[in-house]
Scaffold this active site. Sequence first.
Site, mmCIF file in Angstrom:
data_model
loop_
_atom_site.group_PDB
_atom_site.id
_atom_site.type_symbol
_atom_site.label_atom_id
_atom_site.label_comp_id
_atom_site.label_asym_id
_atom_site.label_seq_id
_atom_site.Cartn_x
_atom_site.Cartn_y
_atom_site.Cartn_z
ATOM 1 C CG LEU A 1 44.495 41.808 50.720
ATOM 2 C CD1 LEU A 1 43.817 40.437 50.710
ATOM 3 C CD2 LEU A 1 45.900 41.693 51.278
ATOM 4 C CG ASP A 2 49.113 45.336 46.271
ATOM 5 O OD1 ASP A 2 48.462 46.391 46.379
ATOM 6 O OD2 ASP A 2 50.321 45.247 46.570
ATOM 7 N N PRO A 3 45.976 43.326 43.799
ATOM 8 C CG PRO A 3 45.318 44.381 41.822
ATOM 9 C CD PRO A 3 46.140 44.595 43.055
ATOM 10 C CG PHE A 4 50.582 39.977 43.545
ATOM 11 C CD1 PHE A 4 51.423 38.918 43.820
ATOM 12 C CD2 PHE A 4 50.727 41.150 44.285
ATOM 13 C CE1 PHE A 4 52.398 39.015 44.799
ATOM 14 C CE2 PHE A 4 51.695 41.255 45.260
ATOM 15 C CZ PHE A 4 52.539 40.174 45.521
ATOM 16 C CB ALA A 5 47.932 40.224 47.789
#
Length: 299
Positions: free
Chosen positions: A43-47
Site C-alpha cells: 500500500l502507498d504510504p498515504f493509504a
Amino acid sequence: MAPGTGPDGVLLVDKPAGVTSTRAMAMAKRALGSLKAGHTGTLDPFATGLLPLVFGEATKFSRFLIDSDKTYLATLRLGATSSTGDTEGEIRPGGAVPSDISKIEACSRELIGVSMQIPPMHSAVRVQGKRLYDLARQGVEIVREPRSIRVEFIDIVSFSGERLVISLKCSKGTYVRTLAESLGERLGCGAYLTELRRTETGGFRVEEAVTPEALAEMGLAAARARLLPVEVLVRTLPRADLAEREAWAIRNGQELAAREEWEPGEWALFGPAGVFIGVGKVGEGRLAAARLMATGAAA
C-alpha cells in the site's frame, strides 16, 4: 515452524497512514519474533487498510493472495489535479465540478471492465532495475508499457461538493490513483485521491486486522495468536486429502496416479489429521508436488 525463522502463518495488518508497507512489516516481524516475512501487495504510504503479511512457510504460498482482487474505499477531490494523483503532489486547479450525480455514475461505469492502464511515474514498478518513483523524484519521466487491468465494480458511496467517495473492486496491479485521474478526465473537471483504504483482499476483511501499534503492545504470545494458518492462502483451491502413504510419497518427490475426481490444475494437499502439506498439480493423469511445506513445519 521453520527452524530459526520464527512462526508460520498469515497476519492481517491494518496499516495506518504515513507508514510504508515495509515499515509495517518490520514492526510486525519484531512483534512476532520472526526473521522470515513478506507482504502480499504493498500500500502507498498515504493509504491505509488491509495489508496481509506472510511469515515463515507462508511466504511460499503468498502468490495466491498477491493474485487476488482487492476492494478499496477511495475519496476523491473533484475540480483539481495532482502531479502524483494524490495529496503528495503539486495541486493544480481543474474544471467545474458537475452537480448531477447521474453524470458521475455514467462516467464511473465507463471504467468498469477490462482495460489497459499505464502505471504512474510515482509507483513502485521497476523499469530497467529502477523504481519509477525514484526516477520521478529525479525529475525523469520515461515511457511505461500499459498493463491489462480489470475493474469489477465502482459504487458511489457519497458525493458532496468537491468530495466524492467511491467503493471499487479491481484486479491486482490496478492503480486507484490512475482510475481517479481517468474519472476526472471523463468528467472534464479533473480529480485526485485524498484518501485510500483497502477494505478487502482474497476474502479477508480489514475488520479482522490489527494495527502495528496494537500488535506491538500485546506481547509475543498474543501477537502470535493473531496468526492465521498457512492453508488460508490456498482456500480457493480444490482440496485433496491424502492417505499417510500418499502424503509420504509426495513429500519425498514421488508422483501419484490421479484419482478420477482430481481435475487438471492446482490442488491444496492435506495429509492425515488434516495437516496441510502444500500445493500439488494434476496433469496427464498424475499428481505431482508444486510447492510443499518444510517437513518440520508440516509435521
